[in-house]
Design a protein around this motif. Structure first.
Motif, short mmCIF file in Angstrom:
data_model
loop_
_atom_site.label_atom_id
_atom_site.label_comp_id
_atom_site.label_asym_id
_atom_site.label_seq_id
_atom_site.Cartn_x
_atom_site.Cartn_y
_atom_site.Cartn_z
N VAL A 122 0.84 -1.20 0.00
CA VAL A 122 0.00 0.00 0.00
C VAL A 122 0.87 1.25 0.00
CG1 VAL A 122 -1.68 1.32 1.35
CG2 VAL A 122 -1.94 -1.16 1.13
N LYS A 126 2.44 1.68 -3.62
CA LYS A 126 1.41 1.91 -4.65
C LYS A 126 1.87 1.42 -6.03
CE LYS A 126 -0.57 6.02 -2.45
NZ LYS A 126 0.38 6.12 -1.31
N ASN A 141 1.91 -0.09 -9.84
CA ASN A 141 1.06 0.11 -11.02
C ASN A 141 0.22 -1.15 -11.24
OD1 ASN A 141 0.16 0.04 -13.82
ND2 ASN A 141 1.54 1.76 -14.18
N GLN A 142 -1.09 -1.05 -11.03
CA GLN A 142 -1.96 -2.23 -11.08
C GLN A 142 -2.07 -2.81 -12.49
OE1 GLN A 142 -3.18 -3.53 -8.08
NE2 GLN A 142 -1.73 -1.95 -7.41
N GLN A 180 8.08 -2.03 -8.45
CA GLN A 180 7.67 -0.63 -8.60
C GLN A 180 8.75 0.33 -8.14
OE1 GLN A 180 4.76 0.46 -9.94
NE2 GLN A 180 5.43 2.58 -9.75
#
Length: 562
Positions: free
Chosen positions: A223, A226, A228-229, A316
């Motif tokens: 979290v 964050k 990149n989905q 990420q």
């Protein structure tokens, strides 16, 4: 503790005897007369109680029954979350970004299918894999097999204990040295292992707590970073690696080797014995197989998500980063660990450096929470590794020692080399050792996969639950693929050593290794009825028409004597 009567048959039809096995027209149970609980009433097994399965009127599915069967799969799944796996995850993210997530997914699915075979063996026979190997292989192959599995356990245990020690070092800001962390881990492992004296479900709940700690710790990092989905989903479901080279290929092979661990097959086949299943009742056995598979699927899904958290965080935040980038950032935040990174080159991380770079980029809270997750991973996997060692030693050697003596022996065998490494190595230079231990475990995979495929495919052991043709083909194909991938990993590692002496030594060891693997494959083929490879069938002796019986020569000796 509930014990099972020898030679009982569930059907009313008394059946007939053939080749030393009592057959019925519908279903027969294979009795394990050599199991500890039946030969020695005073002998203490590791699960001194069995979880009772509630009666439920539901014909298809019952949450109450699923809850009763929940436990063994989650203990098994911890091997997918040990520090060796976590290190493989973070290196995958740092070296290949999101591009190898699909390899992790495929490896986890293959692992689930192999764990299904292990659980079925334990449920149907009432014996775990080491006990069946003890019954079915001659003395010399059996001892060699035991030594190979012990090597895998030692290698895994070293990663797990040192992972705990690294976590303690990070949490104490370097005040607890590596050797002290190893001693602390050894001590608390002894304490935690006796939790099952207070009830098996309490022990399983403790493991559940540790898995929750890992999920929260690594989930927090996820979290915080964050990821990149879109890239994450693409990497997970598109089996392609654009722009990948030898480094990424080696990392992909390392993922498979880290996820599928040989001693975990032995462990899972033993853990399922903790449920009170009437093996004489075909319906109960079938039901147990179903719920254990559902539970294992849920457990490995949870472990997969936790692994994805780790890969995504490092993909990420640190993919394509250089050491100079990290040094600059750590200097800006006043980190005392800048000296562990060389001044140039692409960033290379392990579980220690991973915590440091998280602290530099995302604050000290990220470092400490990472260390807590590593500590939970190391502590839980160390405990399950100890259980694996006990089951393997008990099964292969047929030990009748007191519980404390067995724990002490199996711990000493695994811990001694770990302590030596901790004394003579510092916490910053363990990556090379981790690569060697991954190679060591990769080499041992055939010594779990071939036996489990063999025994779950033989009707005289599994009765109506033996693998069908599709499972035999699929299982054989998966075993071949996994072993080939791991052998590639071994070859890449050996060729990187750049030593003629080591090449010659590796060549001699490879010949012996391949000969023994060939022996296990030959046994497997003969047990499956492949007569063209059975040279003994050409010798004029009174062999059974059923080729699998001569391999499984005394599965029901006491039943026959009746």
């Amino acid at each position: 503790m509930k014990t099972e009567q020898e030679g009982d048959i569930v059907e009313e039809d008394p059946g007939f005897q053939e080749n030393g096995v009592i057959q019925t027209h519908q279903y027969s149970s294979v009795s394990p007369p050599n199991s500890p609980s039946e030969q020695d009433e005073g002998f203490s097994t590791y699960f001194e109680e069995k979880v009772r399965i509630p009666e439920d009127g539901s014909q298809f599915f019952s949450f109450r029954k699923l809850w009763a069967f929940t436990g063994p799969g989650f203990l098994m799944s911890i091997a997918y979350l040990d520090p060796g796996n976590i290190e493989s995850d973070l290196q995958s993210g740092a070296k290949a970004g999101f591009k190898l997530l699909w390899v992790l997914l495929v490896a986890t699915i293959i692992g689930l299918l192999l764990q299904r075979l292990a659980a079925r063996l334990g449920v149907v026979t009432g014996m775990h894999l080491a006990e069946v190997c003890n019954r079915q292989y001659p003395v010399v192959p059996r001892i060699i097999l035991w030594l190979m599995v012990e090597l895998a356990i030692i290698g895994s245990d070293m990663q797990e204990v040192i992972g705990c020690a690294i976590a303690l070092n990070l949490l104490s800001v370097g005040r607890i040295p590596l050797y002290a962390g190893v001693l602390i881990t050894i001590t608390d492992t002894f304490v935690f292992l006796f939790l099952d004296k207070y009830g098996l479900r309490k022990l399983e709940a403790f493991f559940g707590f540790l898995i929750t700690v890992m999920a929260l710790s690594f989930g927090y990092e996820y979290v915080l970073v964050k990821p990149n989905q879109g890239e994450l989903l693409k990497g997970m479901f598109v089996p392609y690696c654009s722009g990948c080279g030898p480094v990424q290929l080696e990392q992909a092979v390392g993922i498979v080797g880290a996820v599928i661990m040989p001693h975990n097959i032995y462990l899972h086949s033993a853990l399922v014995k903790s449920r009170d299943v009437d093996r004489k009742n075909k319906k109960e056995v079938k039901e147990a197989n179903k719920y254990f598979f559902i539970e294992s699927s849920i457990a490995l899904f949870v472990s997969f998500l936790i692994n994805v958290f780790v890969v995504a965080v490092f993909a990420q935040a640190f993919y394509s980063k250089t050491n100079s980038d990290v040094i600059q950032k750590c200097n800006e935040t006043g980190s005392p660990h800048t000296d562990i990174f060389p001044p140039n080159g692409t960033l290379e991380v392990d579980i220690y450096k991973g915590g440091v770079v998280l602290g530099c980029y995302f604050g000290q809270a990220a470092l400490y929470i990472w260390a807590i997750g590593i500590l939970a991973a190391g502590q839980s996997s160390t405990m399950t590794g100890t259980y694996s060692g006990q089951f393997v030693m008990e099964g292969f050697l047929n030990l009748r020692w007191s519980r404390f003596a067995r724990v002490l022996l199996t711990r000493s065998i695994a811990i001694t080399p770990t302590l030596l490494v901790a004394i003579f190595q510092d916490v910053q230079h363990l990556t090379g050792m981790n690569d060697f231990l991954n190679v060591l475990q990769s080499m041992q995979l055939p010594f779990a996969l071939i036996p489990i495929l063999t025994f779950t495919s033989v009707t005289t052991i599994m009765n109506d639950f033996a693998n069908g043709l599709a499972w035999k083909i699929a299982g054989g194909f998966l075993t071949l693929i996994v072993c080939a991938i791991n052998m590639y990993f071994v070859v890449v590692y050996v060729t990187s050593l750049n030593s003629l002496t080591l090449y010659i030594l590796a060549a001699f060891l490879s010949v012996a290794y391949l000969c023994f693997v060939g022996y296990l494959v030959w046994h497997c083929l003969v047990s499956l009825g492949v007569e063209c490879v059975d040279f003994r069938s050409r010798i004029p002796v009174s062999l059974s028409r059923h080729i699998d019986i001569y391999l499984l020569n005394d599965m029901d000796t006491e039943v026959t004597d009746r």
